[in-house]
Motif scaffolding. Structure first.
Motif: not given
Length: 434
Positions: A199-223
């Motif tokens: 499976i060459e590319t396991p994650i299907g992505a688009n130009r709008w929603w990849l920030e969700t990965f960032v938020f989960a990493q960035a703010y897990a401790d904060l919230y």
């Protein structure tokens, strides 16, 4: 949709135009008819939203649910709600958010359905009415009030809590003996196994929603920690930097790109669901990201031919839902501000939200309204009900999160380094402090 970068020029304001039908045999319009027309116009509340009013036989569940609540308000208050709409034909046109900003600043409508970045900006400019005095507010979940409060004023209330998660093909995970991942390391291992098995590319992505990965990493401790208010205050004062939080998420996203688990070039140009949806449904890609409602919609992922599960994004706290809040807002200081607030009072009542939530099968903003979700969404639903999530839109933060992070992620997809992305967050923070 999110706030777009500067685009070439064409502006299209698509609105509802009122046409008055007159009988062929009618020779003149009496004063009585004029008075009736003026009275009807006075009672009309104008709503700007990214959709038209549904036909009675429409199959779009989201629009039908919204219309149901609007009809409840019209019947209860004796008013008419007219729709003005705008939908960009493609990403090069002016976005819905850009048009909404123009319309609010020019006082063109009474009610608005707004994305978080526009809601925050217009709240900061004082152009949206404070909704804190509505009776329905006492029933709201705290997350709704937190996300949409600007300078102490509640300037938007959503009809649903918009939750983003990872949509996964559980059958493909089972095929390779993989457990659904919780931590960043577990997620990387799943992607490695998929890629090694062709499976060459396991994650299907688009130009709008990849920030969700960032938020989960960035703010897990904060919230999810005990010092949320103190940390937000430190960010707003400049004592702490957004880049200190965001770096972890951006480094993780870059690793996913560098390892080939995400196709950055394709993601940069792909529209949400349209870009990755076909491969996911065809079981070529085991993982995509989307919002809660996509699991119910047949036009998205509601008719998958496999065991689909919707889980949280990887974080040090385990699977982490990402919440972004839209809002119904009222233009401040207009001739119909109070009438528009009265419409909101009805459509945000528990009775109306029950009808909306049952039709759309979504998480209600009211803590009194619960709807049984489909099995695929239960993992995400359980986490939200436990109070485990991160906010991707929080109007209490001086630097708007959802739209800005989306644009900076796009720079990463286009080849920018993590350091360059962090420098942009520092620049935005400096601007907010001035």
């Amino acid at each position: 949709m999110k706030r777009g970068q500067k685009r070439a020029a064409a502006i299209l304001l698509a609105g509802a135009m009122a046409l008055m039908a007159v009988s062929c045999g009618q020779k003149d319009i009496t004063s009585e008819n004029l008075l009736q027309k003026e009275t009807e116009e006075e009672k009309a509340i104008v709503l700007f939203a990214p959709m038209e009013r549904s036909r009675p036989d429409a199959e779009n569940a989201a629009r039908t649910a919204f219309d149901k609540t609007i009809i409840m308000a019209e019947e209860a208050l004796g008013v008419t709600v007219e729709y003005n709409t705008y939908t960009a034909a493609d990403y090069q046109e002016k976005s819905y958010d850009d048009v909404a900003l123009d319309r609010i600043r020019n006082g063109m409508d009474d009610l608005y359905l707004l994305n978080p970045d526009v809601l925050q900006k217009m709240g900061e400019e004082g152009r949206l009415a404070d909704l804190s005095d509505l009776n329905c507010v006492k029933n709201l979940r705290e997350v709704v009030k937190t996300a949409n409060t600007v300078d102490g004023k509640l300037v938007g209330i959503s009809q649903e809590v918009v939750v983003y998660g990872l949509f996964v093909n559980k059958d493909m995970f089972d095929r390779y003996g993989l457990k659904l991942p919780g931590t960043p390391e577990e997620f990387l291992e799943c992607c490695r196994v998929f890629q090694e098995n062709g499976i060459e590319t396991p994650i299907g992505a688009n130009r709008w929603w990849l920030e969700t990965f960032v938020f989960a990493q960035a703010y897990a401790d904060l919230y999810n920690g005990e010092t949320t208010e103190e940390e937000i205050a430190a960010l707003n004062s400049g004592e702490r930097k957004y880049s200190d939080y965001m770096r972890k998420g951006f480094e993780y996203l870059k690793k996913l790109i560098d390892l080939g688990y995400i196709d950055a070039e394709k993601a940069y140009t792909s529209e949400a669901i349209e870009g990755e949806g076909a491969d996911f449904l065809a079981q070529k890609t085991p993982i995509v990201m989307a919002y809660w409602g996509a699991a119910n919609a047949e036009t998205a992922y509601g008719k998958a031919d496999f065991n689909m599960q919707v889980i949280g994004f990887p974080s040090d706290w385990g699977q982490m839902p990402v919440v972004s809040m839209t809002g119904m807002s009222v233009l401040a200081d207009s001739e119909r501000t109070e009438e528009a607030k009265a419409v909101l009072e009805v459509i945000l009542s528990d009775e109306a939200l029950q009808a909306y939530s049952e039709t759309n099968q979504v998480i209600s903003p009211s803590k009194n309204v619960e709807v049984e979700c489909i099995p695929a969404l239960k993992p995400l639903n359980d986490l939200v009900n436990e109070g485990r999530y991160v906010l991707a839109s929080n109007a209490g933060l001086k630097v708007e999160q959802w739209g800005n992070t989306c644009l900076i992620v796009r720079e990463l997809l286009n080849g920018a380094s993590v350091d360059e992305c962090m420098a942009e967050f520092d620049r935005l923070q400096e601007e907010s402090l001035q």
